[in-house]
Enzyme design. Sequence first.
Site, short mmCIF file in Angstrom:
data_model
loop_
_atom_site.label_atom_id
_atom_site.label_comp_id
_atom_site.label_asym_id
_atom_site.label_seq_id
_atom_site.Cartn_x
_atom_site.Cartn_y
_atom_site.Cartn_z
N ASN A 42 9.00 54.28 38.74
CA ASN A 42 9.38 54.15 37.33
C ASN A 42 10.35 52.99 37.11
OD1 ASN A 42 11.96 54.87 38.09
ND2 ASN A 42 11.94 56.87 37.09
N HIS A 102 0.08 51.95 34.71
CA HIS A 102 0.60 53.09 35.46
C HIS A 102 -0.03 54.39 34.98
CE1 HIS A 102 4.29 51.74 37.87
NE2 HIS A 102 3.69 50.65 37.47
N ARG A 135 2.36 47.30 31.51
CA ARG A 135 2.45 48.10 32.74
C ARG A 135 2.33 49.59 32.48
NH1 ARG A 135 3.95 45.76 37.34
NH2 ARG A 135 4.56 47.68 38.35
N HIS A 160 0.46 39.67 35.74
CA HIS A 160 1.81 39.28 36.17
C HIS A 160 2.23 37.95 35.56
CE1 HIS A 160 1.74 42.00 40.02
NE2 HIS A 160 1.94 42.67 38.91
C1 LIG Z 1 13.58 57.00 37.62
O1 LIG Z 1 13.55 58.04 38.58
C2 LIG Z 1 14.80 58.35 39.15
C3 LIG Z 1 14.58 59.42 40.21
O2 LIG Z 1 13.74 58.92 41.21
C4 LIG Z 1 15.74 58.85 38.04
O3 LIG Z 1 17.02 59.12 38.58
C5 LIG Z 1 15.85 57.79 36.95
O4 LIG Z 1 16.58 58.28 35.86
C6 LIG Z 1 14.47 57.38 36.44
N1 LIG Z 1 14.58 56.26 35.53
C7 LIG Z 1 14.01 56.21 34.34
C8 LIG Z 1 14.19 54.97 33.55
O5 LIG Z 1 13.34 57.13 33.91
#
Ligand SMILES: *[C@@H]1O[C@H](CO)[C@@H](O)[C@H](O)[C@H]1NC(C)=O
Length: 332
Positions: free
Chosen positions: A100, A72, A68, A197
């Site tokens: 994410n 992405h 993925r 998938h």
């Molecule tokens: C994913 O994004 C959110 C904010 O939208 C953030 O708080 C979080 O830490 C991020 N997670 C990762 C695994 O980077």
Amino acid sequence: MISEMASNILSMLLASMALSLLPTGSAEEQDLSLGYYSKTCPNAEAIVFEEAAKVIKVAPSLAGPLLRLHFHDCFVRGCDGSVLLNSTKGNVAEKDAYPNLSLRGYGVIDRVKAKLEKTCPGVVSCADILALVARDVVVLSKGPYWPVPTGRRDGFVSMANETKQLPPFTANITTLISVFASKGLSVKDLVVLSGGHTIGISHCSSFNDRLYNFTGKATPTDIDPTLDKYYLAKLRTICKPNDAVTFVEMDPGSFRTFDTGYYKLVAKSRGVFHSDEALLQHPLTKAYVLSHAGASESEFFKDFGDSMINMGNVGVLTGSAGEVRKKCAVVN
Ligand SMILES: *[C@@H]1O[C@H](CO)[C@@H](O)[C@H](O)[C@H]1NC(C)=O
Ligand SMILES: *[C@@H]1O[C@H](CO)[C@@H](O)[C@H](O)[C@H]1NC(C)=O
Ligand SMILES: *[C@@H]1O[C@H](CO)[C@@H](O)[C@H](O)[C@H]1NC(C)=O
Ligand SMILES: *[C@@H]1O[C@H](CO)[C@@H](O)[C@H](O)[C@H]1NC(C)=O
Ligand SMILES: *[C@@H]1O[C@H](CO)[C@@H](O)[C@H](O)[C@H]1NC(C)=O
């Protein structure tokens, strides 16, 4: 087992290096090429494979996420490693945007990069590492091998709001086709790459609306009518309303094996995402799903390699564009 695979890979690498001696476009175009690192870092692909094999041996569940990551990366700003950049003061990066949620494996890429930097500092781009690791985790999940053209350079920019370019898992077939077309990818690429998938997991939150709140009424009967009834009942026992922690296998029973299991599921209306079900709503994608649900793996395997190569070409930086990052999470 691993060493047998490693030697297979090596012989395939040699074959692909021979191919790279063929002329590839003009110097101006700077296409990606097979064996791009054969002179500057001859062991690059072997090092990547060796590290990927070590990781998948101890953490097989990382195969899906590592595949993925490349996907992405390519759908946002092209395959330029932008998905790997950390947020900085004043800039929220792709990594920290909502999509994410399904992304893991950054540490693996950092580890591969550190190995490569020891052997040939400043040579192998992070964008190429993503493309090679994606191929290797598929091979390590008993899926197909394909030669990965390399020579991508790393970009300087990563913006959270650009993850809007990713096809949402709630998308209908019209949206899916147009998102793929906007990247120069075909309807066939869409249905073939969806087959990825076959490995990995999905958080309930990515499809819970189909189980509990399909039209926003949140009544007990507010379900997605296209989802197989038996499967819906089963998913409801696993995923509770507003469940943000539980996950399910996308291809239950063989979620660690790269096979045509995904098409068998979708053919029975048991794909977890709305975007899986959507593949039954267009004659071309439906025909592909149905014909591969019962068929041998060989045609899908060939198609998957071809479509990954197509995807790996999206918006690449080559020649003197971009840079080769020293650390994948920060620009030099
Ligand atoms: C994913 O994004 C959110 C904010 O939208 C953030 O708080 C979080 O830490 C991020 N997670 C990762 C695994 O980077
Ligand atoms: C993303 O945000 C930047 C500024 O932060 C803006 O310049 C850009 O146009 C936005 N892009 C999209 C796709 O919304
Ligand atoms: C598909 O989704 C898009 C975006 O949500 C929407 O505008 C469009 O009407 C939908 N098309 C169909 C055929 O449902
Ligand atoms: C159901 O979905 C609607 C809109 O999609 C949302 O506003 C509402 O909060 C959801 N209800 C529940 C119980 O999750
Ligand atoms: C990138 O961010 C992660 C998470 O915040 C952090 O652990 C890592 O050290 C950062 N990498 C670099 C090279 O700054």
